[in-house]
Design an enzyme around this catalytic site. Structure first.
Site, PDB file in Angstrom:
ATOM      1  N   CYS A   1     -40.976  24.790  17.476  1.00  0.00           N
ATOM      2  CA  CYS A   1     -39.647  24.984  18.061  1.00  0.00           C
ATOM      3  C   CYS A   1     -39.437  24.224  19.366  1.00  0.00           C
ATOM      4  O   CYS A   1     -38.312  24.141  19.857  1.00  0.00           O
ATOM      5  CB  CYS A   1     -39.382  26.471  18.278  1.00  0.00           C
ATOM      6  SG  CYS A   1     -39.307  27.426  16.742  1.00  0.00           S
TER       7      CYS A   1
ATOM      8  N   ASN B   1     -32.513  30.940  13.869  1.00  0.00           N
ATOM      9  CA  ASN B   1     -33.457  30.001  14.480  1.00  0.00           C
ATOM     10  C   ASN B   1     -33.609  28.786  13.579  1.00  0.00           C
ATOM     11  O   ASN B   1     -34.244  28.860  12.525  1.00  0.00           O
ATOM     12  CB  ASN B   1     -34.808  30.698  14.694  1.00  0.00           C
ATOM     13  CG  ASN B   1     -35.832  29.806  15.377  1.00  0.00           C
ATOM     14  OD1 ASN B   1     -35.600  28.611  15.596  1.00  0.00           O
ATOM     15  ND2 ASN B   1     -36.976  30.366  15.707  1.00  0.00           N
TER      16      ASN B   1
ATOM     17  N   HIS C   1     -33.733  27.604  23.660  1.00  0.00           N
ATOM     18  CA  HIS C   1     -34.058  27.709  22.240  1.00  0.00           C
ATOM     19  C   HIS C   1     -33.547  29.030  21.682  1.00  0.00           C
ATOM     20  O   HIS C   1     -33.739  30.090  22.275  1.00  0.00           O
ATOM     21  CB  HIS C   1     -35.575  27.600  22.054  1.00  0.00           C
ATOM     22  CG  HIS C   1     -36.027  27.870  20.653  1.00  0.00           C
ATOM     23  ND1 HIS C   1     -35.489  27.214  19.569  1.00  0.00           N
ATOM     24  CD2 HIS C   1     -36.962  28.730  20.164  1.00  0.00           C
ATOM     25  CE1 HIS C   1     -36.087  27.643  18.472  1.00  0.00           C
ATOM     26  NE2 HIS C   1     -36.973  28.569  18.804  1.00  0.00           N
TER      27      HIS C   1
END
Length: 332
Positions: free
Chosen positions: A116, A286, A256
């Site tokens: 990520c 996500n 994020h």
């Protein structure tokens, strides 16, 4: 001559049409909308449907959106970087195919895998290339088809992830705009807490690994959450302090989009007003490498030339970091 800095000069994005809502997930696994929303902030996520459509499709669509909006000539692009955890295939880099498909015929390309944090690490690479003076246009794409590695019988992971792609163009700036500072970190302790067991050189694919469902993402959610909250908050606070920034002089947090509670914890440590915290996790979930550029695309209208933006991310491995950037343009 003023120092060369790497500025973002254009953005683009793509998300698939199919919406996987919490209500639909209720029919697939033992979960419910209230439970998902309370713990993650996610209401829906996008899923890429269609045969032989992989991460490269998301990349190409995002890049084409950027090219259309900015008018940049793909043949003038020097470098194409693709941050992804879900490449089309092993060995053959997804970025190379993407560069060819979008007409970036004079560019070299490679993939970046930092889970990520991939897009954040890619920003560091793009910035270094621009600051060197050797390259003038670097296209950075963050994209992941997470649905390809998610077990939709595992309620711990299938509620979190979605598919999407975003792209940004970096170009030289001589007015002090663009990337100002970065703090990037990693710790191999995270290797066991967020991973896919099989398909690599340690445990190649076999009938047994497929039957044991070892090609899907495994996440120890509580442990990852603990490290993510601490890691993202620490580096975000540190980069503010190092650059003499305050809650009043930071204009935006681009964090994020893994979990709303992690975002809130990070912004809380930075003492930012909620109005400065950009959030779209409720729409996309996500999307791993795509969360940061999707935020830039969704909120591009809000940014003003000279705005101070703090980027922050945390990913498997563990990988994490923060980048301080001054926005370089007003959207026309």
């Amino acid at each position: 001559m003023n120092k060369i800095t790497a500025a973002i000069t254009a953005v683009g994005a793509y998300v698939p049409d199919y919406v996987l809502s919490n209500k639909i997930l209720e029919t697939m696994v033992d979960t419910n909308d209230e439970w998902i929303t309370t713990r993650t902030g996610i209401k829906e996520r996008r899923i890429l449907k269609g045969e032989k459509l992989g991460t490269s499709y998301l990349c190409i669509k995002a890049a084409e959106d950027l090219i259309k909006k900015s008018g940049v000539n793909p043949a003038e692009i020097d470098v194409v970087l693709v941050a992804t955890t879900t490449p089309d295939m092993p060995v053959a880099a997804t970025s190379v195919f993407v560069a060819t498909q979008i007409g970036a015929v004079n560019a070299f390309a490679f993939d970046i895998q930092a889970a990520c944090s991939g897009f954040l690490y890619g920003m560091s690479c793009a910035s270094a290339y621009i600051e060197s003076g050797r390259y003038k246009k670097v296209l950075l794409i963050g994209a992941d088809k997470m649905s390809s590695i998610i077990d939709y019988t595992d309620r711990a992971t299938c509620i979190i992830f979605g598919d999407g792609g975003g792209a940004v163009l970096f170009e030289p700036n001589h007015d002090g705009l663009g990337v100002q500072d970065e703090i990037l970190q990693s710790d191999g302790i995270g290797r066991e807490y967020l991973k896919i067991d099989a398909g690599g050189s340690i445990l190649p694919a076999s009938r047994e690994t497929v039957e044991n469902r070892q090609h899907f993402v495994f996440q120890d959610g509580k442990t990852v959450f603990k490290y993510a909250v601490t890691g993202m908050a620490d580096v975000s606070e540190k980069i503010m302090r190092r650059n003499n920034l305050t809650k009043d002089t930071v204009d935006w947090l681009v964090a994020h989009q893994a979990n709303r509670r992690i975002i809130d914890a990070t912004s809380g440590r930075m003492e930012l007003d909620e109005s400065k915290v950009l959030v779209n996790i409720q729409k996309y979930g996500n999307t791993t490498s795509a969360t940061l550029p999707l935020l830039l695309n969704d909120f591009e209208d809000k940014f003003k030339k000279g705005d101070n933006i703090i980027f922050a991310a945390f990913g498997g491995g563990f990988t994490w970091g923060s980048i301080y950037l001054k926005w370089a343009y007003n959207k026309q």
